[in-house]
Design an enzyme around this catalytic site. Structure first.
Site, mmCIF file in Angstrom:
data_model
loop_
_atom_site.group_PDB
_atom_site.id
_atom_site.type_symbol
_atom_site.label_atom_id
_atom_site.label_comp_id
_atom_site.label_asym_id
_atom_site.label_seq_id
_atom_site.Cartn_x
_atom_site.Cartn_y
_atom_site.Cartn_z
ATOM 1 N N SER A 40 36.373 -14.633 -6.842
ATOM 2 C CA SER A 40 36.379 -15.669 -5.811
ATOM 3 C C SER A 40 36.229 -15.038 -4.420
ATOM 4 O O SER A 40 35.271 -14.326 -4.159
ATOM 5 C CB SER A 40 37.660 -16.507 -5.941
ATOM 6 O OG SER A 40 37.577 -17.712 -5.230
ATOM 7 N N ASP A 152 35.355 -21.058 -11.290
ATOM 8 C CA ASP A 152 36.124 -20.026 -10.603
ATOM 9 C C ASP A 152 36.623 -18.936 -11.555
ATOM 10 O O ASP A 152 37.181 -19.218 -12.617
ATOM 11 C CB ASP A 152 37.329 -20.680 -9.917
ATOM 12 C CG ASP A 152 38.053 -19.730 -8.994
ATOM 13 O OD1 ASP A 152 37.698 -19.673 -7.810
ATOM 14 O OD2 ASP A 152 38.978 -19.044 -9.465
#
Length: 268
Positions: A40, A152
């Site tokens: 991320s 994610d």
């Protein structure tokens, strides 16, 4: 060929700005990483560092590129904000758009939604894996990479130390999502409970790997920084800078303890 120093950078949303501060502190101490792994926000900072971007450029990106603008809203897609509208924001940073164009090796963690497994990207197109690694479900739409939807990386691997362990003599971990202390009354909504459960899952799975780093930097002050929304970029950067300065000596010591592979070992 084995690399000297690898740095693993966790996810954390806006908290990931602290990664820039830690890297700057290590640079001040004369320490340069040989490769990076990230999830991320950590993947983005690692990519910018691997591309040779300056601290100023990194901070400017976080200050100016807001993914939560109305123009980024998703229409008829599963998420509030459309990652397809975010991809162009990354392109100026990485005009060649390939892992191989970076100055240093980079490993990016994302979650394959179809095959239900974590995936590490390290070659081929760069920008889409970076966006995929940051595509938090519900907030962002999944990001398509090679025809497959990804979300994610923090869902399955928020602290990707694994690629570095086999490549590096020393692994430094920077964890930007320390678990915040809360009171029972804080869990007063569905959103609050969901957020807490998500944070717990990421923290506990990451904590099980902390011991695999020679040095771990985890500034407690980041627990009070919001994951999304607005944050004082300079303040978050300085939290990382201070933490990195405090522990840069540990990194230097860890490097000194390792036998330089270019030097023959002493007999006896």
């Amino acid at each position: 060929m084995k690399h000297r120093l690898g740095i693993a950078l966790s996810g954390g949303g806006l908290r990931g700005i602290a990664h820039i501060g830690v890297l700057e502190a290590l640079r001040e101490a004369g320490v340069q990483a040989d490769c990076f792994a990230g999830t991320s926000a950590g993947a983005l900072v690692g990519a910018m560092a691997a591309a040779g971007h300056s601290t100023e450029t990194m901070l400017e990106f976080f200050e100016e590129r807001n993914p939560f603008r109305l123009s980024k809203l998703a229409l008829g897609r599963p998420g509030l904000f459309d990652t397809e509208k975010i991809v162009p924001d990354f392109v100026p940073l990485f005009p060649d758009d390939r892992f191989e164009a970076l100055d240093k090796p980079l490993f990016v963690a994302a979650t394959d939604l179809i095959r239900a497994r974590p995936e590490i990207f390290a070659s081929g197109p760069l920008v889409r894996p970076l966006v995929a690694s940051s595509s938090v479900p519900l907030i962002f739409t999944p990001t398509t990479v090679a025809g497959r939807p990804y979300a994610d990386g923090g869902l399955t691997n928020n602290f990707p130390v694994e690629p570095l362990e086999v490549l590096c003599d020393v692994v430094v971990g920077v964890y930007a999502s320390p678990l915040r202390d809360i009171e029972p009354e804080a869990l007063d909504s569905t959103l609050a409970v969901s957020h807490r459960a998500f944070d717990l899952g990421m923290f506990l799975s990451s904590r099980s790997k902390f011991h695999r780093c020679e040095v771990l930097v985890c500034p407690r002050e980041l627990a009070e920084v919001p994951t999304f929304g607005k944050a004082d970029v300079q303040r978050v950067f300085e939290i990382g800078l201070e933490a990195g300065r405090k522990q840069s000596g540990e990194v230097l010591q860890a490097l000194e303890r390792m036998t330089d592979p270019r030097e023959p070992a002493e007999d006896g």
